[in-house]
Design a protein around this motif. Structure first.
Motif, mmCIF file in Angstrom:
data_model
loop_
_atom_site.group_PDB
_atom_site.id
_atom_site.type_symbol
_atom_site.label_atom_id
_atom_site.label_comp_id
_atom_site.label_asym_id
_atom_site.label_seq_id
_atom_site.Cartn_x
_atom_site.Cartn_y
_atom_site.Cartn_z
ATOM 1 N N ASP A 275 0.976 -1.172 0.069
ATOM 2 C CA ASP A 275 -0.230 -0.451 0.028
ATOM 3 C C ASP A 275 0.476 1.120 0.222
ATOM 4 O O ASP A 275 1.781 1.652 0.494
ATOM 5 C CB ASP A 275 -0.913 -0.088 1.189
ATOM 6 C CG ASP A 275 -2.116 -1.095 1.140
ATOM 7 O OD1 ASP A 275 -2.321 -1.320 0.518
ATOM 8 O OD2 ASP A 275 -2.802 -1.351 2.163
ATOM 9 N N TRP A 276 0.358 2.140 -0.646
ATOM 10 C CA TRP A 276 0.837 3.563 -0.643
ATOM 11 C C TRP A 276 -0.573 4.425 -0.699
ATOM 12 O O TRP A 276 -0.955 4.176 -2.060
ATOM 13 C CB TRP A 276 2.071 4.110 -0.859
ATOM 14 C CG TRP A 276 2.340 5.176 -0.730
ATOM 15 C CD1 TRP A 276 1.930 6.280 -1.868
ATOM 16 C CD2 TRP A 276 2.812 5.849 0.975
ATOM 17 N NE1 TRP A 276 2.966 7.896 -0.664
ATOM 18 C CE2 TRP A 276 3.087 7.156 0.659
ATOM 19 C CE3 TRP A 276 3.203 4.949 1.641
ATOM 20 C CZ2 TRP A 276 3.309 7.910 1.927
ATOM 21 C CZ3 TRP A 276 3.163 5.779 2.284
ATOM 22 C CH2 TRP A 276 4.149 7.217 3.035
ATOM 23 N N PRO A 277 -1.162 5.150 -0.083
ATOM 24 C CA PRO A 277 -0.618 5.305 0.975
ATOM 25 C C PRO A 277 -0.967 4.260 2.169
ATOM 26 O O PRO A 277 -1.597 3.755 1.376
ATOM 27 C CB PRO A 277 -1.069 6.804 1.460
ATOM 28 C CG PRO A 277 -1.239 7.680 0.648
ATOM 29 C CD PRO A 277 -2.051 6.506 -0.115
ATOM 30 N N LEU A 278 -0.167 3.899 3.245
ATOM 31 C CA LEU A 278 -0.442 3.157 4.216
ATOM 32 C C LEU A 278 -2.042 3.102 4.267
ATOM 33 O O LEU A 278 -2.555 4.883 4.579
ATOM 34 C CB LEU A 278 0.196 3.380 5.362
ATOM 35 C CG LEU A 278 1.315 3.125 5.382
ATOM 36 C CD1 LEU A 278 2.275 2.486 7.075
ATOM 37 C CD2 LEU A 278 1.974 1.745 3.928
ATOM 38 N N LYS A 279 -2.775 2.528 4.604
ATOM 39 C CA LYS A 279 -4.666 2.713 4.899
ATOM 40 C C LYS A 279 -4.487 2.325 6.606
ATOM 41 O O LYS A 279 -4.797 0.866 7.125
ATOM 42 C CB LYS A 279 -5.483 1.182 4.291
ATOM 43 C CG LYS A 279 -5.288 1.921 2.706
ATOM 44 C CD LYS A 279 -5.451 0.514 1.644
ATOM 45 C CE LYS A 279 -5.140 0.819 0.102
ATOM 46 N NZ LYS A 279 -4.792 1.766 -0.157
ATOM 47 N N PRO A 280 -4.958 3.066 6.781
ATOM 48 C CA PRO A 280 -5.346 2.901 8.447
ATOM 49 C C PRO A 280 -6.331 1.737 9.056
ATOM 50 O O PRO A 280 -6.169 1.286 10.225
ATOM 51 C CB PRO A 280 -6.139 4.313 8.727
ATOM 52 C CG PRO A 280 -5.350 4.875 7.713
ATOM 53 C CD PRO A 280 -5.303 4.334 6.621
ATOM 54 N N LYS A 281 -7.704 1.393 8.176
ATOM 55 C CA LYS A 281 -8.425 0.733 8.380
ATOM 56 C C LYS A 281 -7.623 -0.914 8.339
ATOM 57 O O LYS A 281 -7.584 -1.781 8.662
ATOM 58 C CB LYS A 281 -9.821 -0.099 7.335
ATOM 59 C CG LYS A 281 -10.144 1.462 7.676
ATOM 60 C CD LYS A 281 -11.889 0.973 6.652
ATOM 61 C CE LYS A 281 -12.072 2.422 7.057
ATOM 62 N NZ LYS A 281 -13.969 2.651 6.194
ATOM 63 N N ARG A 282 -6.860 -1.302 7.050
ATOM 64 C CA ARG A 282 -6.076 -2.213 7.352
ATOM 65 C C ARG A 282 -4.880 -2.525 7.921
ATOM 66 O O ARG A 282 -4.529 -2.996 9.010
ATOM 67 C CB ARG A 282 -5.019 -1.964 5.464
ATOM 68 C CG ARG A 282 -4.060 -3.956 5.709
ATOM 69 C CD ARG A 282 -5.082 -3.791 3.652
ATOM 70 N NE ARG A 282 -4.581 -3.119 3.087
ATOM 71 C CZ ARG A 282 -5.140 -3.605 1.840
ATOM 72 N NH1 ARG A 282 -5.709 -4.036 2.144
ATOM 73 N NH2 ARG A 282 -4.862 -2.867 0.868
ATOM 74 N N ARG A 283 -4.361 -1.248 8.755
ATOM 75 C CA ARG A 283 -3.175 -1.057 9.435
ATOM 76 C C ARG A 283 -3.435 -1.649 10.922
ATOM 77 O O ARG A 283 -3.129 -2.358 11.466
ATOM 78 C CB ARG A 283 -3.105 0.371 9.926
ATOM 79 C CG ARG A 283 -1.727 0.901 8.826
ATOM 80 C CD ARG A 283 -0.761 -0.159 8.619
ATOM 81 N NE ARG A 283 0.844 0.184 9.707
ATOM 82 C CZ ARG A 283 1.304 0.286 10.619
ATOM 83 N NH1 ARG A 283 1.213 -1.255 10.571
ATOM 84 N NH2 ARG A 283 1.830 0.676 11.670
#
Length: 256
Positions: free
Chosen positions: A240-248
């Motif tokens: 991912d980019w940007p990093l995904k808050p829900k996935r994080r």
């Protein structure tokens, strides 16, 4: 000026499949097929927005492929297989090789981290050195989590940094791939393209990595089938980019 997507995508496909491109991997890497099948390729669209692929391709283009960045698999020791020393958050993650040598999973982890830093313009808020250390272990199959097959795809997905692709047809240049051969050997690489027969069936994999058959960093292609790669053990991960808050938020960091 180079764009992150257009030039690298074209370059990778042409270099991998043009006359003079590397032949099928040498016997020590993968047995050649006895089947005489025509090799064709389809141009692949870029990965969708929200992925790191464009930065991965641009970073790949910065590595020489003239044999000066050689392959090296040490018989002993704890060297992490990277061409350069990698640090993050004040912590050294990998010790670089003074001769710029590498091996497959060391190089793919190096490419992930340097591409991420390139995309972010520096370190990423909310991403710790401890998480990246664990990601390296999962790329290498050395994590206490115990996953030993999917490796890069598992690392990206389990730490909330990307996802594993379920359909081979969804692969795009710049994805991370871990594959296993019928010989029981494996390889970590960056996906470039598929080769196909006249019916359009996927018959081979074109990739970029560090291997002895290309005298270090370079493009290679291998057959998929009984004498080569196991079709059911090709694991593709997309960062991912940007990093995904829900996935994080679903990250399994610390899972044992």
């Amino acid at each position: 000026m180079r764009t992150l997507l257009s030039i690298p995508l074209v370059a990778l496909t042409l270099v991998a499949l043009a006359p003079g491109a590397p032949a099928l991997a040498s016997p020590e890497d993968a047995p050649a097929s006895s089947e005489a099948a025509p090799v064709t390729s389809r141009a692949l669209p870029p990965a969708p927005q929200g992925s790191l692929n464009g930065y991965v391709l641009a970073q790949m283009a910065s590595y020489p492929m003239d044999g000066s960045y050689r392959y090296h698999w040490p018989k002993k020791g704890s060297w992490e297989g990277t061409t350069q020393t990698l640090t993050y958050g004040g912590r050294q993650l990998c010790q670089g090789d003074p001769l710029k040598r590498s091996y497959c999973c060391g190089l793919t982890f190096e490419l992930y981290l340097t591409s991420l830093l390139r995309a972010a313009g520096g370190e990423v808020e909310g991403l710790s050195a401890a998480e990246l250390h664990e990601l390296r272990l999962r790329f290498f199959g050395d994590s206490k989590v115990g996953e030993r097959r999917r490796l890069a795809a598992f690392g990206l997905e389990s730490l909330g940094l990307g996802k594993q692709l379920e359909d081979l047809e969804d692969a795009r240049p710049g994805d991370f791939v871990q594959f296993w051969r019928h010989s029981k050997s494996g390889h970590s690489a960056i996906f470039v393209n598929w080769t196909r027969n006249r019916a359009g069936k996927i018959t081979g994999l074109v990739y970029w990595s560090s291997q002895s058959s290309t005298q270090g960093i370079g493009y290679n292609r291998e057959l998929i089938g009984p004498e080569g790669i196991k079709r059911d053990e090709i694991y593709i991960g997309r960062a991912d980019w940007p990093l995904k808050p829900k996935r994080r938020a679903k990250s399994l960091f610390g899972a044992r």
